[in-house]
Design an enzyme around this catalytic site. Structure first.
Site, short mmCIF file in Angstrom:
data_model
loop_
_atom_site.label_atom_id
_atom_site.label_comp_id
_atom_site.label_asym_id
_atom_site.label_seq_id
_atom_site.Cartn_x
_atom_site.Cartn_y
_atom_site.Cartn_z
N GLY A 13 0.82 -1.23 0.00
CA GLY A 13 0.00 0.00 0.00
C GLY A 13 0.84 1.26 0.00
CB THR A 15 0.42 3.88 -4.47
OG1 THR A 15 -0.49 2.81 -4.21
CG2 THR A 15 1.56 3.39 -5.35
CG LEU A 69 -2.26 -7.16 0.10
CD1 LEU A 69 -3.15 -6.82 1.28
CD2 LEU A 69 -1.07 -7.97 0.58
CD GLN A 93 -12.68 -0.85 -0.69
OE1 GLN A 93 -12.34 0.36 -0.72
NE2 GLN A 93 -13.72 -1.24 0.00
CB SER A 135 -9.54 0.25 10.97
OG SER A 135 -10.52 1.25 10.92
CD GLU A 137 -15.45 2.52 10.25
OE1 GLU A 137 -16.39 1.83 9.87
OE2 GLU A 137 -15.59 3.65 10.75
CE1 TYR A 158 -10.89 -0.73 5.56
CE2 TYR A 158 -11.98 0.12 7.53
CZ TYR A 158 -10.85 -0.04 6.76
OH TYR A 158 -9.65 0.50 7.19
CE LYS A 162 -8.05 -2.34 7.34
NZ LYS A 162 -6.63 -2.50 6.99
P1 NAP Z 1 -5.42 4.31 1.03
O1 NAP Z 1 -4.91 5.71 0.78
O2 NAP Z 1 -6.75 3.91 0.53
O3 NAP Z 1 -4.31 3.31 0.43
C1 NAP Z 1 -4.57 1.95 0.26
C2 NAP Z 1 -3.40 1.30 -0.44
O4 NAP Z 1 -3.70 -0.10 -0.66
C3 NAP Z 1 -3.09 1.89 -1.82
O5 NAP Z 1 -1.69 1.92 -2.01
C4 NAP Z 1 -3.72 0.87 -2.75
O6 NAP Z 1 -3.14 0.84 -4.03
C5 NAP Z 1 -3.40 -0.40 -2.01
N1 NAP Z 1 -4.20 -1.54 -2.45
C6 NAP Z 1 -5.54 -1.62 -2.57
N2 NAP Z 1 -5.91 -2.83 -3.01
C7 NAP Z 1 -4.77 -3.55 -3.18
C8 NAP Z 1 -4.48 -4.86 -3.62
N3 NAP Z 1 -5.44 -5.69 -4.01
N4 NAP Z 1 -3.18 -5.27 -3.65
C9 NAP Z 1 -2.18 -4.42 -3.29
N5 NAP Z 1 -2.40 -3.16 -2.89
C10 NAP Z 1 -3.67 -2.74 -2.82
O7 NAP Z 1 -5.38 3.99 2.59
P2 NAP Z 1 -4.66 4.78 3.80
O8 NAP Z 1 -5.57 5.84 4.28
O9 NAP Z 1 -3.28 5.10 3.42
O10 NAP Z 1 -4.68 3.65 4.92
C11 NAP Z 1 -3.62 2.69 5.02
C12 NAP Z 1 -4.12 1.46 5.74
O11 NAP Z 1 -4.58 1.81 7.05
C13 NAP Z 1 -5.30 0.75 5.08
O12 NAP Z 1 -5.17 -0.62 5.34
C14 NAP Z 1 -6.51 1.30 5.82
O13 NAP Z 1 -7.57 0.38 5.75
C15 NAP Z 1 -5.94 1.44 7.20
N6 NAP Z 1 -6.52 2.47 8.06
C16 NAP Z 1 -6.63 3.75 7.59
C17 NAP Z 1 -7.11 4.73 8.44
C18 NAP Z 1 -7.21 6.17 7.98
O14 NAP Z 1 -7.89 6.94 8.65
N7 NAP Z 1 -6.51 6.56 6.91
C19 NAP Z 1 -7.46 4.41 9.76
C20 NAP Z 1 -7.31 3.10 10.19
C21 NAP Z 1 -6.82 2.13 9.34
P3 NAP Z 1 -3.67 1.83 -5.21
O15 NAP Z 1 -2.96 3.11 -5.01
O16 NAP Z 1 -3.25 1.08 -6.43
O17 NAP Z 1 -5.15 1.96 -5.06
O1 F7E Z 2 -16.40 8.94 6.53
C1 F7E Z 2 -19.68 10.56 6.89
C2 F7E Z 2 -19.65 9.05 6.81
O2 F7E Z 2 -15.40 7.96 4.48
C3 F7E Z 2 -16.43 9.59 7.78
C4 F7E Z 2 -11.21 5.12 6.38
O3 F7E Z 2 -9.90 5.61 6.31
O4 F7E Z 2 -11.47 5.89 8.63
C5 F7E Z 2 -12.02 5.98 7.34
O5 F7E Z 2 -13.36 5.51 7.33
C6 F7E Z 2 -17.86 9.92 8.17
C7 F7E Z 2 -18.82 8.73 8.04
O6 F7E Z 2 -14.20 7.76 6.72
C8 F7E Z 2 -20.00 11.81 3.50
O7 F7E Z 2 -20.98 8.52 6.83
C9 F7E Z 2 -20.97 12.14 5.41
O8 F7E Z 2 -19.64 8.67 9.18
O9 F7E Z 2 -14.24 9.92 5.61
P1 F7E Z 2 -15.03 8.69 5.74
P2 F7E Z 2 -14.61 6.47 7.59
O10 F7E Z 2 -15.81 5.79 7.07
O11 F7E Z 2 -14.63 6.91 9.01
C10 F7E Z 2 -11.42 4.57 9.20
C11 F7E Z 2 -10.76 4.66 10.55
C12 F7E Z 2 -10.80 3.57 8.29
O12 F7E Z 2 -10.18 2.61 8.74
C13 F7E Z 2 -11.16 3.66 6.85
O13 F7E Z 2 -10.21 2.97 6.04
O14 F7E Z 2 -18.35 10.91 7.28
N1 F7E Z 2 -19.99 11.23 5.61
N2 F7E Z 2 -21.00 12.51 4.14
C14 F7E Z 2 -19.37 11.00 4.44
N3 F7E Z 2 -18.33 10.20 4.12
C15 F7E Z 2 -17.92 10.19 2.82
N4 F7E Z 2 -16.86 9.42 2.47
N5 F7E Z 2 -18.52 10.97 1.86
C16 F7E Z 2 -19.59 11.79 2.14
O15 F7E Z 2 -20.11 12.47 1.28
#
Ligand code: NAP
Ligand code: F7E
Length: 341
Positions: A13, A15, A69, A93, A135, A137, A158, A162
């Site tokens: 991941g 990228t 993956l 994803q 996460s 989540e 999702y 996780k």
């Molecule tokens: P992101 O920006 O969506 O990046 C996801 C990465 O996974 C991208 O590099 C994507 O590649 C790659 N990927 C998706 N499907 C794949 C596959 N089949 N094989 C190999 N690579 C694949 O996510 P992020 O925000 O950096 O988050 C990083 C990790 O932390 C994720 O696992 C996410 O679920 C977790 N997480 C995120 C948050 C948050 O708030 N950001 C919080 C808790 C946990 P492409 O660029 O090709 O799409």
């Molecule tokens: O939504 C509400 C939506 O998509 C936050 C991922 O990184 O964090 C992320 O998941 C809230 C939700 O993030 C829109 O219903 C309203 O309640 O920015 P989000 P997420 O679902 O919290 C967790 C920790 C991860 O692990 C995940 O990978 O915002 N909301 N209106 C909306 N959300 C989106 N996307 N778009 C709307 O228009």
């Protein structure tokens, strides 16, 4: 004086938002970094273009490999070749709303993908530490505050995937003595956040509305409460988790929660705009089951890793708005945009 051997890390991941910040951090610390990318018909390496090195570069420390993956054999081969000291599993994803539309794919990549990686580490017989991107989540419907002892109640495919990855990581630690850790990270954002997550969707819209390029922003549930932190600080916590002698699981969060509505208020205000004039409700952004409130208690990370959050809610929103305004101005002026913030 003898030098310590250079450490080698694999990042799945790379990228993505977190992968790009983590790669920068590890390169700064002198690591050799191997990033796993997946094949796509168009380039999607924008977030790491500024640290990319051509294969011909002498002594280069960032190397990219095509490994999806979903391909366990490719994972084994890569691990055998690289023999990493540390593996960070960030690929997923990662979009919660999308996971309702692609539940099986999400289960395969986000859930089974973490097991494939753990099993590939075992099959390749590599001695490495491994970080699993768990996460908040996973807590889903369980009321806040949430810490490492809080029961899971995921509310999306999702979240379910996780939870699977979390327990697979704990199981490989217990069954095989693997140095495997879960970072249970709450939402973390930045100018590199994917454009369909709510914070970035809002800050991009603010920039476009201010420039006269957009006149409405359609959002779903404005009352959801999230604990939003700043992504570059969160990748530091990931690294710290792998520097301990004993593997364990840690919550990473700010301890502060705000609604989506509040994020709108602060983000529009940062550009001198009144959010209520532009934001409209569109039910198509609602989720079949929602996570209402997430507030993390990161005391364990603070006590054992010495990690504490610095940038909080309002500052984060302002950083993102300023970056989107600058990016848009550069686009309009035809200046090449570097995504190196
Ligand atoms: P992101 O920006 O969506 O990046 C996801 C990465 O996974 C991208 O590099 C994507 O590649 C790659 N990927 C998706 N499907 C794949 C596959 N089949 N094989 C190999 N690579 C694949 O996510 P992020 O925000 O950096 O988050 C990083 C990790 O932390 C994720 O696992 C996410 O679920 C977790 N997480 C995120 C948050 C948050 O708030 N950001 C919080 C808790 C946990 P492409 O660029 O090709 O799409
Ligand atoms: O939504 C509400 C939506 O998509 C936050 C991922 O990184 O964090 C992320 O998941 C809230 C939700 O993030 C829109 O219903 C309203 O309640 O920015 P989000 P997420 O679902 O919290 C967790 C920790 C991860 O692990 C995940 O990978 O915002 N909301 N209106 C909306 N959300 C989106 N996307 N778009 C709307 O228009």
């Amino acid at each position: 004086m003898s030098q310590l051997p250079r450490k080698t890390a694999v990042i799945t991941g790379i990228t993505g938002q977190d992968g790009s910040y983590l790669a920068e951090l590890l390169l700064e610390k002198g690591y050799e970094v191997h990033g796993l990318i997946r094949r796509s018909s168009s380039f999607n390496t924008e977030r790491i273009d500024h640290i990319y090195e051509d294969p011909q570069t002498v002594g280069r420390r960032l190397k990219l490999h095509y490994v999806d993956l979903s391909d366990g054999v490719a994972l084994v081969n890569l691990l055998r070749e690289v023999q990493p000291d540390e593996v960070y599993n960030l690929a997923a994803q990662s979009h919660v709303r999308v996971s309702f539309e692609m539940p099986l794919y999400t289960g395969d990549v986000t859930g089974l993908g973490s097991l494939r990686l753990l099993e590939a580490i075992r099959a390749s017989d590599v001695r490495t530490k491994v970080y699993q991107a768990s996460s908040s989540e996973m807590f889903g419907a369980t009321p806040p505050p949430q810490n490492e002892k809080t029961p899971f109640h995921p509310r999306s495919p999702y979240g379910c995937a996780k939870v699977f990855g979390y327990w697979a990581t704990v199981n490989y630690r217990e069954a095989y003595g693997m140095h495997a850790v879960n970072g249970i990270l709450f939402n973390h954002e930045s100018p590199r956040r994917g454009e369909t997550f709510v914070t970035r969707k809002i800050t991009r819209a603010v920039a476009r509305i201010q420039a006269g390029l957009q006149d409405r922003l359609y959002l779903g549930n404005l009352e959801a409460r999230r604990d939003w932190g700043y992504a570059p600080e969160y990748v530091e916590a990931m690294w710290r988790m792998l520097q301990t002698d004993t593997p364990d699981d840690y919550v990473v969060a700010t301890g502060e929660a705000h609604t989506v509505r509040e994020f709108c208020e602060v983000a529009f205000d940062a550009a001198g705009l009144d959010w209520s004039e532009y934001v409209r409700y569109d039910p198509s952004y609602d989720r079949p089951s929602e996570v209402d409130a997430l507030i993390g208690d990161a005391s364990k990370a603070s006590e054992q890793l010495g990690w504490t959050p610095q940038a909080k809610f309002a500052e984060l929103a302002r950083i993102m708005v300023a970056a989107d305004i600058e990016q848009l101005e550069n686009q309009v002026a035809g200046v090449g945009v570097r995504v190196d913030r």
